[in-house]
Enzyme design. Structure first.
Site, PDB file in Angstrom:
ATOM      1  N   GLU A  85      63.033   4.983 -57.257  1.00 16.53           N
ATOM      2  CA  GLU A  85      61.698   4.431 -57.470  1.00 16.53           C
ATOM      3  C   GLU A  85      61.502   3.837 -58.862  1.00 16.53           C
ATOM      4  OE1 GLU A  85      58.703   7.401 -56.703  1.00 16.53           O
ATOM      5  OE2 GLU A  85      59.814   8.971 -57.718  1.00 16.53           O
TER       6      GLU A  85
ATOM      7  N   CYS B 184      60.222   5.564 -48.222  1.00 18.13           N
ATOM      8  CA  CYS B 184      59.016   6.363 -47.987  1.00 18.13           C
ATOM      9  C   CYS B 184      57.805   5.856 -48.772  1.00 18.13           C
ATOM     10  CB  CYS B 184      59.277   7.831 -48.303  1.00 18.13           C
ATOM     11  SG  CYS B 184      59.665   8.135 -50.026  1.00 18.13           S
TER      12      CYS B 184
ATOM     13  N   ARG C  87      59.975  17.146 -51.414  1.00 19.82           N
ATOM     14  CA  ARG C  87      60.187  16.609 -52.761  1.00 19.82           C
ATOM     15  C   ARG C  87      59.711  17.620 -53.789  1.00 19.82           C
ATOM     16  NH1 ARG C  87      57.186  11.180 -54.335  1.00 19.82           N
ATOM     17  NH2 ARG C  87      55.411  12.569 -54.532  1.00 19.82           N
TER      18      ARG C  87
ATOM     19  N   ASN D  62      56.198   2.499 -53.879  1.00 21.76           N
ATOM     20  CA  ASN D  62      54.970   2.538 -54.685  1.00 21.76           C
ATOM     21  C   ASN D  62      55.310   2.463 -56.172  1.00 21.76           C
ATOM     22  OD1 ASN D  62      53.820   3.051 -52.226  1.00 21.76           O
ATOM     23  ND2 ASN D  62      53.694   5.252 -52.546  1.00 21.76           N
ATOM     24  N   ASP D  63      56.234   3.310 -56.577  1.00 28.34           N
ATOM     25  CA  ASP D  63      56.611   3.284 -57.986  1.00 28.34           C
ATOM     26  C   ASP D  63      57.605   2.164 -58.284  1.00 28.34           C
ATOM     27  OD1 ASP D  63      55.124   5.247 -59.387  1.00 28.34           O
ATOM     28  OD2 ASP D  63      56.142   6.776 -58.206  1.00 28.34           O
TER      29      ASP D  63
ATOM     30  N   HIS E 159      47.354   7.683 -55.857  1.00 27.55           N
ATOM     31  CA  HIS E 159      47.415   8.881 -55.018  1.00 27.55           C
ATOM     32  C   HIS E 159      46.083   9.254 -54.380  1.00 27.55           C
ATOM     33  CE1 HIS E 159      51.455   9.219 -56.714  1.00 27.55           C
ATOM     34  NE2 HIS E 159      51.693   9.718 -55.524  1.00 27.55           N
TER      35      HIS E 159
END
Ligand code: PEP
Ligand code: MG
Length: 585
Positions: A433, A504, A334, A456-457, A191
């Site tokens: 994710e 995303c 979110r 990403n995750d 992040h």
């Protein structure tokens, strides 16, 4: 000159001056300063000692009141130590003779002393080891705190070099004087990197041994496109990089023209390009760059930029600001995704053993219901001002979606009874994710109104590669066939059940991977602002049939290197201009 290679995570080139931020109390690197900086280090040491003594005197008085004279004596002992010439002299000497930083002088002197105590074998001495650790930490906290304060006053063009930076530190940097960052640790989708991109702050992470080599005040070049960091560059290198900066500015200007054009493929299929944001203030720039809405608003940054939980009213104002700034365009907000690499101070003080597999995101919210409800209520109230969707992060179980939906319904009911305006049918979606959610997408499709794949995750959990760890950066790739197959399953489920789907994750902004996503059937991509123009250029240069052919071929490979090589080759042919600039070096 020292050249270090790290992971480029936020593009742009900066020629500036180093500011070393040693912010890790447990590992203070052995760093030297220049001769003329020695007196400054002596003053810093003296100040840290004086402030620590004053602080301990206050603690001593308080302890006497609350625990009595005897128990409070320990603090007198601490004060005595910090005034002891036998302790101070070696620290001063380390600065004067070796030109060490005050931080290193403190940590090495205390470490040597504590080693000596530990070896004495006498319990009277060995118990003192903890006292020494305590004192060293106190001094270092002051030294580091003071450096952070200095950072606010740094000159424009300052490049922060640190072992690691937290997302909230990066958010707190003043963009007027901080021009770039470079760290020893970190990964592309951590992040901190995401924040750097959001702020347009050129950044290189995972440099591994930069901190030990850097000296504050030194000249430095940070190349956020190639991942190079040049300490103390020569004239020729500076001239070369100045030319690169000009080239890059011309390229960026050329991308501007594309912002107003439609995002449609050559065979007429619309691909929606939305933006990922951390703050409502990013929206105007995002729209300027050609995004048509927000596909992911990471609300946890509201919590990370202040020492306490934001009130319902503060949250409401932020969410409403987004709705209003978007004026009817799509907006997906979110809910809190705290945990893992995004801690509040309270949680940072009580770290989990394995935070990426811990109490994060929706799990944390469902354990902190009053906090979660405050957020849901603020969101529901903001929904009165324009279209908004709510999305839950890191869902692994159906029960989580049901419980979250139940809480939201409760809140909507309250608002109705209180006569407070809101949208009674806010669409509810979830991030896909974790592999569990991808594999079970068909079941989840009956529970939610939309999906958003978070690569990403998803990559991190599928390939067991920590997204913030530079040591496993090579493992962390969305091009792995396992990841592609999971995405294919989610696309199938979304089509079968008619549940809208977007992607995303950061990879959606990389042209090679976007080709694949479109070919697999994804029609909405949500990416960080700087990626928008290139992505639109790609969309306008391809046809769906071509993308489908490419995806089909990519699915035949069984290694990520084959997939990556193949997609890169295809993308290069389709949008050579995205590669021909300096970024392709
Ligand atoms: C993701 O995991 O891909 C995602 C978009 O969420 P975040 O990066 O905030 O974890
Ligand atoms: Mg995520």
């Amino acid at each position: 000159m020292d050249l270090l290679k790290g992971i480029p995570v936020s593009s742009g080139i900066v020629i500036g001056r180093v500011f070393v931020l040693d912010n890790d109390l447990t590992r203070v690197p052995r760093r030297r300063v220049t001769e003329d900086q020695v007196p400054e280090q002596q003053t810093r040491l003296a100040d840290a000692l004086a402030v620590s003594v004053a602080e301990l005197e206050r603690v001593y008085q308080e302890a006497r009141r609350e625990m009595g004279d005897e128990a409070a004596k320990i603090f007198l002992f601490h004060i005595g130590m910090l005034r002891d010439r036998n302790l101070i002299a070696p620290m001063e000497k380390a600065i004067a003779d070796e030109r060490y930083t005050a931080e290193y002088a403190v940590s090495s002197t205390f470490r040597a002393l504590s080693d000596r105590f530990a070896q004495m074998g006498d319990s009277a001495f060995t118990t003192k080891v903890n006292d020494l650790a305590d004192l060293s930490e106190r001094l270092l906290k002051h030294l580091i705190g003071e450096r952070r304060a200095e950072l606010d006053l740094a000159q424009p063009g300052t490049v922060v070099i640190a072992r690691d930076l937290t997302p909230s530190q990066a958010v707190g940097f003043n963009r007027k004087n901080i021009a770039a960052i470079a760290t020893d640790l970190g990964g592309r989708t951590g992040h901190t990197s995401i924040v750097a991109r959001a702020l347009g702050l050129p950044a290189v992470v995972g440099c591994q041994s930069l901190l030990a080599k850097a000296i504050s005040g030194q000249m430095v070049i940070v190349d956020g496109d190639s991942g190079r960091v040049l300490l103390d560059p020569d004239e020729e290198q500076i001239a070369q990089y100045k030319a690169y900066i000009e080239q890059e500015q011309t390229y960026r200007l050329s991308l501007r023209d594309i912002a107003a054009l439609d995002s449609v493929t050559r065979d007429g299929v619309g691909i929606e390009i939305l933006g990922n944001i951390e703050f409502p203030e990013e929206i105007p720039m995002l729209l300027d760059l050609g995004a048509t809405g927000v596909g992911l608003y990471r609300t946890e940054f509201l919590y990370l930029t202040q020492p306490r939980e934001p009130t319902e009213e503060e949250q409401f104002e932020s969410y409403k600001a987004c709705v209003e700034a978007l004026a009817g365009r799509p907006l997906t907000i979110r809910t809190l995704d705290l945990g893992a690499d995004k801690y509040t101070q309270e949680r940072a003080d009580n770290p989990e053993r394995n935070p990426f597999l811990g109490l994060r995101s929706i799990r944390y919210c469902l354990r902190s219901i009053p906090m979660f409800k405050r957020q849901l209520r603020a969101l529901a109230r903001a929904s009165a001002f324009g279209p908004m969707k709510i999305m839950f992060p890191l869902v692994t179980n159906i029960a989580e979606v049901r419980q979250a939906r139940f809480l939201l319904n409760d809140i909507l009911e309250d608002l109705r009874e209180e006569g407070i305006a809101h949208d009674p049918a806010i669409p509810i979606g979830m991030m896909v994710e974790v592999p569990a959610a991808a594999i079970m997408a068909s079941s989840f499709a009956r529970e939610v109104d939309f999906f958003s794949i978070g690569t990403n995750d998803l990559v991190q959990y599928t390939l067991a590669a920590d997204r913030t760890n530079e040591q496993v950066a090579a493992y962390f790739t969305p091009m792995h066939p396992a990841v592609m197959r999971l995405i294919r399953e989610v696309v199938k489920a979304s089509r079968r059940h008619d549940v809208p789907l977007s992607c995303c994750g950061e990879s959606a902004g990389e042209v090679e991977f976007a080709l694949l996503l479109i070919g697999l059937g994804v029609r909405t991509l949500s990416v960080s602002a700087p990626a928008v123009p290139n992505l639109k250029r790609l969309v306008r240069s391809v046809s769906i049939t071509e993308c489908e052919r490419i995806a089909k071929q990519a699915l035949t490979f069984d290694s990520d290197t084959q997939v990556a090589g193949y997609l890169r080759d295809r993308a290069r042919r389709i949008v050579p201009e995205a590669f021909d600039g300096r970024a392709a070096e």
